[in-house]
Design a protein around this motif. Structure first.
Motif, PDB file in Angstrom:
ATOM      1  N   VAL A 123       0.848  -1.183   0.000  1.00 55.88           N
ATOM      2  CA  VAL A 123       0.000   0.000   0.000  1.00 55.88           C
ATOM      3  C   VAL A 123       0.887   1.239   0.000  1.00 55.88           C
ATOM      4  O   VAL A 123       2.016   1.206   0.477  1.00 55.88           O
ATOM      5  N   VAL A 124       0.358   2.323  -0.542  1.00 57.92           N
ATOM      6  CA  VAL A 124       1.084   3.592  -0.551  1.00 57.92           C
ATOM      7  C   VAL A 124       0.554   4.433   0.605  1.00 57.92           C
ATOM      8  O   VAL A 124      -0.635   4.724   0.685  1.00 57.92           O
ATOM      9  N   ILE A 125       1.469   4.782   1.521  1.00 56.58           N
ATOM     10  CA  ILE A 125       1.117   5.612   2.674  1.00 56.58           C
ATOM     11  C   ILE A 125       2.099   6.772   2.710  1.00 56.58           C
ATOM     12  O   ILE A 125       3.305   6.565   2.841  1.00 56.58           O
ATOM     13  N   GLY A 126       1.574   7.977   2.581  1.00 47.30           N
ATOM     14  CA  GLY A 126       2.445   9.161   2.621  1.00 47.30           C
ATOM     15  C   GLY A 126       3.530   9.121   1.562  1.00 47.30           C
ATOM     16  O   GLY A 126       4.688   9.380   1.866  1.00 47.30           O
ATOM     17  N   ASP A 127       3.187   8.765   0.348  1.00 47.45           N
ATOM     18  CA  ASP A 127       4.126   8.679  -0.778  1.00 47.45           C
ATOM     19  C   ASP A 127       5.207   7.611  -0.588  1.00 47.45           C
ATOM     20  O   ASP A 127       6.253   7.663  -1.214  1.00 47.45           O
ATOM     21  N   ARG A 128       4.951   6.658   0.318  1.00 45.44           N
ATOM     22  CA  ARG A 128       5.888   5.546   0.514  1.00 45.44           C
ATOM     23  C   ARG A 128       5.152   4.245   0.259  1.00 45.44           C
ATOM     24  O   ARG A 128       3.989   4.087   0.606  1.00 45.44           O
ATOM     25  N   LEU A 129       5.850   3.312  -0.313  1.00 42.93           N
ATOM     26  CA  LEU A 129       5.293   1.986  -0.549  1.00 42.93           C
ATOM     27  C   LEU A 129       5.608   1.111   0.667  1.00 42.93           C
ATOM     28  O   LEU A 129       6.771   0.971   1.043  1.00 42.93           O
ATOM     29  N   GLU A 130       4.566   0.568   1.315  1.00 43.95           N
ATOM     30  CA  GLU A 130       4.753  -0.278   2.485  1.00 43.95           C
ATOM     31  C   GLU A 130       4.073  -1.616   2.262  1.00 43.95           C
ATOM     32  O   GLU A 130       2.983  -1.687   1.705  1.00 43.95           O
ATOM     33  N   ALA A 131       4.717  -2.669   2.724  1.00 44.13           N
ATOM     34  CA  ALA A 131       4.157  -4.016   2.609  1.00 44.13           C
ATOM     35  C   ALA A 131       3.336  -4.333   3.851  1.00 44.13           C
ATOM     36  O   ALA A 131       3.637  -3.866   4.946  1.00 44.13           O
ATOM     37  N   SER A 132       2.297  -5.123   3.672  1.00 42.25           N
ATOM     38  CA  SER A 132       1.504  -5.570   4.811  1.00 42.25           C
ATOM     39  C   SER A 132       1.177  -7.040   4.634  1.00 42.25           C
ATOM     40  O   SER A 132       1.119  -7.555   3.526  1.00 42.25           O
ATOM     41  N   GLN A 133       0.986  -7.725   5.749  1.00 39.29           N
ATOM     42  CA  GLN A 133       0.644  -9.148   5.755  1.00 39.29           C
ATOM     43  C   GLN A 133      -0.721  -9.309   6.401  1.00 39.29           C
ATOM     44  O   GLN A 133      -0.944  -8.803   7.496  1.00 39.29           O
ATOM     45  N   VAL A 134      -1.627  -9.994   5.742  1.00 37.56           N
ATOM     46  CA  VAL A 134      -2.972 -10.219   6.255  1.00 37.56           C
ATOM     47  C   VAL A 134      -3.056 -11.642   6.793  1.00 37.56           C
ATOM     48  O   VAL A 134      -2.620 -12.583   6.136  1.00 37.56           O
ATOM     49  N   ILE A 135      -3.589 -11.765   7.990  1.00 34.42           N
ATOM     50  CA  ILE A 135      -3.702 -13.050   8.667  1.00 34.42           C
ATOM     51  C   ILE A 135      -5.112 -13.184   9.229  1.00 34.42           C
ATOM     52  O   ILE A 135      -5.695 -12.200   9.696  1.00 34.42           O
TER      53      ILE A 135
ATOM     54  N   ARG B 133      -0.483  -6.875   9.572  1.00 34.60           N
ATOM     55  CA  ARG B 133       0.799  -6.438  10.121  1.00 34.60           C
ATOM     56  C   ARG B 133       1.467  -5.547   9.084  1.00 34.60           C
ATOM     57  O   ARG B 133       1.371  -5.780   7.905  1.00 34.60           O
ATOM     58  N   GLY B 134       2.119  -4.520   9.562  1.00 31.94           N
ATOM     59  CA  GLY B 134       2.866  -3.656   8.649  1.00 31.94           C
ATOM     60  C   GLY B 134       2.193  -2.341   8.367  1.00 31.94           C
ATOM     61  O   GLY B 134       2.790  -1.457   7.788  1.00 31.94           O
ATOM     62  N   VAL B 135       0.940  -2.189   8.787  1.00 32.26           N
ATOM     63  CA  VAL B 135       0.233  -0.925   8.590  1.00 32.26           C
ATOM     64  C   VAL B 135      -0.242  -0.438   9.933  1.00 32.26           C
ATOM     65  O   VAL B 135      -0.807  -1.195  10.720  1.00 32.26           O
ATOM     66  N   SER B 136      -0.003   0.827  10.232  1.00 32.06           N
ATOM     67  CA  SER B 136      -0.353   1.363  11.550  1.00 32.06           C
ATOM     68  C   SER B 136      -1.859   1.430  11.730  1.00 32.06           C
ATOM     69  O   SER B 136      -2.624   1.391  10.777  1.00 32.06           O
TER      70      SER B 136
END
Length: 112
Positions: free
Chosen positions: A52-64, A108-111
């Motif tokens: 996902v793009v958050i604040g112009d940054r690409l961040e990975a997240s894991q769904v469980i 996990r990985g997203v605030s």
């Protein structure tokens, strides 16, 4: 998943359920800390990760997804510790409305 698809023998993992606590900092303010209010045996399934793009940054997240025995005190403001990592609860579902199993979709990985 159906209620009859879940049984006690599938609960092979342990998770911690945590809730935010506000504590007095002694200076007129407060600190926020996460406190474990329960541990539970769970059936854990990992879903494909995403970016996902958050604040112009690409961040990975894991769904469980974790399935635990029904508890009325779990909600989306809580978080789960699984294998030492914090996961934000995105949804809580009472499987088939039968008050027997609870489905927790976590990320996990997203605030929060």
């Amino acid at each position: 998943m159906k209620c009859c698809d879940m049984y006690r023998g599938k609960l092979r993992n342990t998770i911690e359920l945590q809730r935010k606590d506000r504590t007095d900092d002694g200076l007129g303010g407060f600190d926020i800390a996460w406190t474990t209010y329960a541990t539970a045996k769970a059936y854990v399934e990992t879903k494909p990760g995403k970016e996902v793009v958050i604040g112009d940054r690409l961040e990975a997240s894991q769904v469980i997804r974790a399935t635990i025995r029904y508890r009325a005190d779990v909600d989306e403001t809580d978080r789960v510790i699984y294998k030492g990592k914090a996961h934000n609860i995105r949804s809580v579902s009472n499987l088939e409305g039968r008050d027997k199993w609870l489905l927790l979709d976590m990320e996990r990985g997203v605030s929060v």
